[in-house]
Scaffold this motif. Structure first.
Motif, mmCIF file in Angstrom:
data_model
loop_
_atom_site.group_PDB
_atom_site.id
_atom_site.type_symbol
_atom_site.label_atom_id
_atom_site.label_comp_id
_atom_site.label_asym_id
_atom_site.label_seq_id
_atom_site.Cartn_x
_atom_site.Cartn_y
_atom_site.Cartn_z
ATOM 1 N N TYR A 1 0.838 -1.203 0.000
ATOM 2 C CA TYR A 1 0.000 0.000 0.000
ATOM 3 C C TYR A 1 0.869 1.249 0.000
ATOM 4 C CZ TYR A 1 -3.706 3.228 1.523
ATOM 5 O OH TYR A 1 -4.590 4.267 1.627
ATOM 6 N N TYR A 2 1.935 1.242 0.797
ATOM 7 C CA TYR A 2 2.847 2.382 0.828
ATOM 8 C C TYR A 2 3.453 2.605 -0.560
ATOM 9 C CZ TYR A 2 6.761 5.415 1.956
ATOM 10 O OH TYR A 2 7.637 6.460 1.973
ATOM 11 N N LEU A 3 3.905 1.532 -1.192
ATOM 12 C CA LEU A 3 4.503 1.657 -2.521
ATOM 13 C C LEU A 3 3.481 2.130 -3.544
ATOM 14 C CD1 LEU A 3 6.720 -1.563 -2.476
ATOM 15 C CD2 LEU A 3 7.527 0.802 -2.449
ATOM 16 N N SER A 4 2.221 1.728 -3.370
ATOM 17 C CA SER A 4 1.166 2.208 -4.257
ATOM 18 C C SER A 4 1.040 3.722 -4.189
ATOM 19 C CB SER A 4 -0.170 1.559 -3.884
ATOM 20 O OG SER A 4 -1.258 2.239 -4.468
ATOM 21 N N LYS A 5 1.153 4.263 -2.996
ATOM 22 C CA LYS A 5 1.055 5.715 -2.854
ATOM 23 C C LYS A 5 2.219 6.405 -3.573
ATOM 24 C CE LYS A 5 -1.454 5.579 1.531
ATOM 25 N NZ LYS A 5 -1.557 6.056 2.912
ATOM 26 N N THR A 6 3.402 5.818 -3.456
ATOM 27 C CA THR A 6 4.557 6.374 -4.174
ATOM 28 C C THR A 6 4.328 6.305 -5.677
ATOM 29 O OG1 THR A 6 6.078 5.733 -2.391
ATOM 30 C CG2 THR A 6 7.031 6.137 -4.570
ATOM 31 N N ASP A 7 3.840 5.164 -6.142
ATOM 32 C CA ASP A 7 3.608 4.987 -7.575
ATOM 33 C C ASP A 7 2.570 5.963 -8.110
ATOM 34 O OD1 ASP A 7 5.410 2.924 -7.499
ATOM 35 O OD2 ASP A 7 3.906 1.330 -7.444
ATOM 36 N N ARG A 8 1.651 6.399 -7.249
ATOM 37 C CA ARG A 8 0.627 7.343 -7.678
ATOM 38 C C ARG A 8 1.089 8.792 -7.563
ATOM 39 N NH1 ARG A 8 -4.113 6.365 -4.176
ATOM 40 N NH2 ARG A 8 -2.917 4.876 -2.940
ATOM 41 N N GLY A 9 2.364 8.987 -7.229
ATOM 42 C CA GLY A 9 2.941 10.323 -7.293
ATOM 43 C C GLY A 9 2.959 11.101 -5.995
ATOM 44 N N PHE A 10 2.710 10.425 -4.858
ATOM 45 C CA PHE A 10 2.677 11.142 -3.586
ATOM 46 C C PHE A 10 4.035 11.031 -2.883
ATOM 47 C CE2 PHE A 10 -1.719 9.734 -4.364
ATOM 48 C CZ PHE A 10 -2.298 10.981 -4.496
ATOM 49 N N ALA A 11 4.748 12.140 -2.836
ATOM 50 C CA ALA A 11 6.050 12.148 -2.179
ATOM 51 C C ALA A 11 5.906 12.066 -0.661
ATOM 52 C CB ALA A 11 6.820 13.404 -2.561
ATOM 53 N N HIS A 12 4.797 12.607 -0.154
ATOM 54 C CA HIS A 12 4.603 12.646 1.296
ATOM 55 C C HIS A 12 3.322 11.893 1.650
ATOM 56 C CE1 HIS A 12 5.697 14.268 5.217
ATOM 57 N NE2 HIS A 12 4.424 14.491 5.435
ATOM 58 N N LYS A 13 3.445 10.982 2.608
ATOM 59 C CA LYS A 13 2.295 10.200 3.047
ATOM 60 C C LYS A 13 2.023 10.498 4.520
ATOM 61 C CE LYS A 13 4.531 7.558 -0.206
ATOM 62 N NZ LYS A 13 5.925 7.802 -0.663
ATOM 63 N N ILE A 14 0.799 10.890 4.801
ATOM 64 C CA ILE A 14 0.396 11.155 6.180
ATOM 65 C C ILE A 14 -0.656 10.118 6.579
ATOM 66 C CG2 ILE A 14 -0.550 12.818 7.810
ATOM 67 C CD1 ILE A 14 0.275 15.058 5.957
ATOM 68 N N TYR A 15 -0.412 9.457 7.694
ATOM 69 C CA TYR A 15 -1.354 8.475 8.228
ATOM 70 C C TYR A 15 -1.900 9.008 9.555
ATOM 71 C CZ TYR A 15 0.992 5.031 5.133
ATOM 72 O OH TYR A 15 1.527 4.350 4.071
ATOM 73 N N LEU A 16 -3.205 9.016 9.714
ATOM 74 C CA LEU A 16 -3.830 9.373 10.980
ATOM 75 C C LEU A 16 -4.355 8.091 11.610
ATOM 76 C CD1 LEU A 16 -3.725 12.135 9.519
ATOM 77 C CD2 LEU A 16 -5.890 12.696 10.605
ATOM 78 N N LEU A 17 -3.774 7.712 12.748
ATOM 79 C CA LEU A 17 -4.100 6.427 13.370
ATOM 80 C C LEU A 17 -4.583 6.625 14.804
ATOM 81 C CD1 LEU A 17 -0.997 4.380 12.138
ATOM 82 C CD2 LEU A 17 -3.247 4.565 11.063
ATOM 83 N N GLY A 18 -5.310 5.619 15.279
ATOM 84 C CA GLY A 18 -5.880 5.682 16.616
ATOM 85 C C GLY A 18 -4.875 5.401 17.710
#
Length: 552
Positions: A320-337
Motif C-alpha cells: 500500500y505504501y509503494l502504491s502511494k509512491t507509484d501514484r505520485g505522492f512524495a509525502h504520506k500522512i497516516y492518521l491512526l488511533g
C-alpha cells in the motif's frame, strides 16, 4: 496593508541593509511577523534584527535601529519601536490597517488561502475503518480532524488527496460473511464472529437484495453473502461520513493489492517483496521472507511472507505504501488511533526499506481517546458508541467543531450539556452566533439604506476596530501554521478570539446611525468591516467543515 505586503516591504529594507554591509540577505520567508500579545506594543512585531545580528557581526539593537529607520519610511507605517534585545514593534496608521477590510471583501472565500505548502504532493489517509461494522466514536474524531487537516493543506497550496483504505481482504472479511450468513439462517453468531443487531439487519437486507440466496447451500451462499453484506456496510459507512460532511477523494480497496494483472503481471504484494529485495533490505531465514526493518528504528525485523507462502499484514502495508509512491505522492500522512503506536516504526521502516527518507516521506499522527459524557452504547452494535447516534444526538456542527478544537494527541472529554446550549459558553454557538450577527447587521443596514458605496479606511480608528482588524489580518498566518503543524485546533481557537473581537466592536461601534442621524461615510466603511469579519468567520468554519448560519 496585509502581513504579506508588510513582510515584503520589510524585506526590501533588510536587503538594502545587507547590501550596505556586504552581508547576505535572508529569504523573503525569513521575515516573520507576529501579533504582539499586548496590543499597546503595536500591530506587528518581528525579531529579524536579532536573527541577523550574529551572522552579520553587529549588535542586535544597533541593527534593529537601522532596520527600524527604514521601516518607518514605509508608506502606511505610523511608528516603529526597538524593544528589548532587538525586537521591532510596528504600528500601522489607520488607513493602512483599515484597508485590509476591503481586501478581504474583494478576495472573499479565497482570503486565508496561501502557498506555504505549494509544491507538496500529499496522500492523507484517515478513518480507514474495517467494513465489518458501523463507524464508532474513535472514527468520529479522526473523521473530523482528518477532513479539517485536508482542507487546511489544500488551502495552503498542497496537492493533496484524502484517502480511505478499505480493509476488505483477509480473515476478518470471512468471519464477517460467516456472521451475516448465520444471522440469515437464524443460527447463533460463530465463534470469533461479529455479534449485534446490525448483523441481523444486514442479513435481512442481503435477503431482500437477493431472495434466492436463501436456497443456496452454505458453501455456495457464503461468498455471495459476504460480498453483498460488505457492499451494504461500506455504503452505510460512506453515507455516515457524508452526513458528517466528510468526502474522500479516493476509496482504496485492499483487494487491489492482492490481485494479479490480467496480463499475468504479479500482484502489488508480490511486486512489493521484489522491490524491497532490490533495495537490499529483504532476506530469507527460518523458511520465511523477512524485511530488515531494524535498520530503520523498528524494534524487530518483520516477516513479510510466511513459509507457507501466506503474506502477513506487513506485506499489505508495504504494498500500500509503494502504491502511494507509484501514484505520485512524495509525502504520506497516516492518521491512526491510540492503539496503533506500533505502526509508527513499522511505517517508517517500510519507507526506509523502499528507499525513501522516513523523516521526510512518511508522517504518522497518533490520536488519543475521546469520551462524551452520557453517550450510550449502540443499540445495534452493542459494544460501541456509533457516529450516527452521536450525530443524531449532538449534530454535525457541534461534533465537528468540538473534536477539531483540541490537539489530536490530547485525550478529551466533551460535555453534551454545554454543546447543546445556545449560550456563549458553547464555543461552536459563540462562533456561529458571531457570524449570524454579521449577517443580521448587514440586513438591518440594508433596510435603513446603508450601502457599501464608499470606503475610507482612515475612519476605522476606534480601539475595537484596531483589535478587530488585527485579528482579521492574522487569519492567513493561522491557516498556514495550522496546516504546517497539523493542528486544526488553531483555527478553532482563532475563530473564538475573532468572535470575541467582533462582539466587542459590535458593542462599541455602530454600522447604522442612531435615530434621525444622517448616514455617513463611517457607517458605510464599517459595513465593509462587518462584511469582512463575516467572510473570515465563514472561511474559518468552512476549513473545519462546520456551517456558518445566517440566522440563529
Amino acid at each position: 496593508m496585509n502581513p504579506a505586503e508588510l513582510s515584503a516591504a520589510i524585506f526590501q529594507v533588510v536587503s538594502a541593509a545587507a547590501e550596505r554591509r556586504g552581508a547576505e540577505a535572508p529569504a523573503l520567508d525569513g521575515i516573520v511577523l507576529e501579533r504582539p500579545r499586548n496590543r499597546d506594543h503595536g500591530d506587528w512585531a518581528t525579531n529579524v534584527a536579532m536573527r541577523l545580528a550574529k551572522p552579520w557581526g553587529v549588535a542586535p539593537r544597533e541593527l534593529a535601529q537601522e532596520i527600524a529607520d527604514g521601516v518607518a519610511a514605509i508608506d502606511g507605517v505610523a511608528s516603529v519601536e526597538v524593544a528589548g534585545p532587538g525586537f521591532l514593534n510596528i504600528r500601522l496608521d489607520a488607513a493602512a490597517a483599515g484597508a485590509l477590510a476591503l481586501t478581504i471583501v474583494e478576495q472573499g472565500a479565497a482570503y486565508g488561502h496561501n502557498d506555504s505548502a505549494a509544491g507538496q504532493t500529499i496522500n492523507l489517509e484517515f478513518v480507514s475503518a474495517n467494513p465489518t461494522g458501523p463507524l464508532h466514536i474513535g472514527h468520529t474524531r479522526w473523521a473530523a480532524l482528518g477532513d479539517a487537516l485536508a482542507r487546511l493543506l489544500k488551502a495552503s497550496g498542497a496537492e493533496l488527496v484524502s484517502e480511505f483504505y478499505i480493509n476488505d481482504a483477509g480473515e476478518q472479511m470471512d468471519r464477517f460473511g460467516a456472521s451475516v450468513l448465520a444471522a440469515l439462517r437464524g443460527r447463533p453468531t460463530p465463534e470469533n464472529g461479529y455479534p449485534g443487531a446490525y448483523v441481523t439487519d444486514l442479513a435481512a437486507r442481503v435477503l431482500e437484495a437477493e431472495p434466492g440466496i436463501e436456497d443456496l447451500s452454505d458453501d455456495e451462499a457464503q461468498p455471495r453473502v459476504r460480498e453483498l453484506a460488505y457492499q451494504l456496510q461500506l455504503a452505510d459507512i460512506t453515507a455516515s461520513l457524508a452526513r458528517f460532511n466528510v468526502h474522500f477523494d479516493v476509496w482504496f480497496s485492499e483487494r487491489v493489492l492482492h490481485a494479479a494483472g490480467e496480463d499475468g503481471t504479479p500482484s502489488p504484494i508480490d511486486g512489493a517483496v521484489d522491490r524491497l529485495r532490490a533495495q537490499g533490505h529483504v532476506y530469507d531465514a527460518d523458511d520465511a521472507v523477512w524485511v530488515r526493518t531494524t535498520d530503520f528504528g523498528d524494534d524487530k525485523d518483520r516477516v513479510i511472507r510466511r513459509g507457507n507462502g501466506v503474506y502477513t499484514y506487513f506485506a499489505a502495508d508495504a504494498a500500500y505504501y509503494l502504491s502511494k509512491t507509484d501514484r505520485g505522492f512524495a509525502h504520506k500522512i497516516y492518521l491512526l488511533g491510540a492503539d496503533h503506536h506500533g505502526y509508527v516504526h513499522r511505517l517508517k521502516a517500510i519507507a526506509g526499506a523502499a528507499g525513501d527518507d522516513p523523516k521526510k516521506n512518511v508522517e504518522v499522527l497518533i490520536g488519543q481517546l475521546v469520551n462524551i459524557n452520557g453517550a450510550k452504547l449502540s443499540k445495534r452494535a452493542g459494544n460501541i458508541i456509533e457516529l450516527d447516534d452521536l450525530q443524531a444526538w449532538l449534530g454535525t456542527d457541534a461534533l465537528r467543531y468540538s473534536l477539531a478544537r483540541y490537539p489530536a494527541d490530547s485525550p478529551i472529554t466533551l460535555d453534551p450539556e454545554i454543546l447543546q446550549r445556545r449560550t456563549n459558553d458553547n464555543p461552536v454557538f459563540y462562533v456561529q452566533y458571531a457570524h449570524a450577527r454579521t449577517q443580521a447587521v448587514a440586513r438591518n443596514a440594508a433596510q435603513l439604506g446603508v450601502e457599501a458605496t464608499e470606503f475610507d479606511a482612515s475612519l476605522l480608528t476606534h480601539e475595537t476596530e484596531s483589535a478587530l482588524l488585527g485579528a482579521l489580518a492574522d487569519f492567513p498566518r493561522v491557516v498556514a501554521q495550522a496546516a504546517e503543524l497539523r493542528e486544526p485546533h488553531r483555527v478553532a481557537r482563532y475563530l473564538e478570539e475573532l468572535a470575541g473581537s467582533y462582539h466587542r466592536w459590535y458593542d462599541s461601534c455602530r454600522v447604522t446611525p442612531m435615530g434621525e442621524e444622517p448616514i455617513e461615510t463611517v457607517h458605510r466603511t464599517r459595513l465593509q468591516l462587518n462584511a469582512a469579519t463575516g467572510q473570515v468567520l465563514r472561511n474559518g468554519l468552512e476549513l473545519l467543515g462546520v456551517s456558518a448560519p445566517e440566522r440563529m
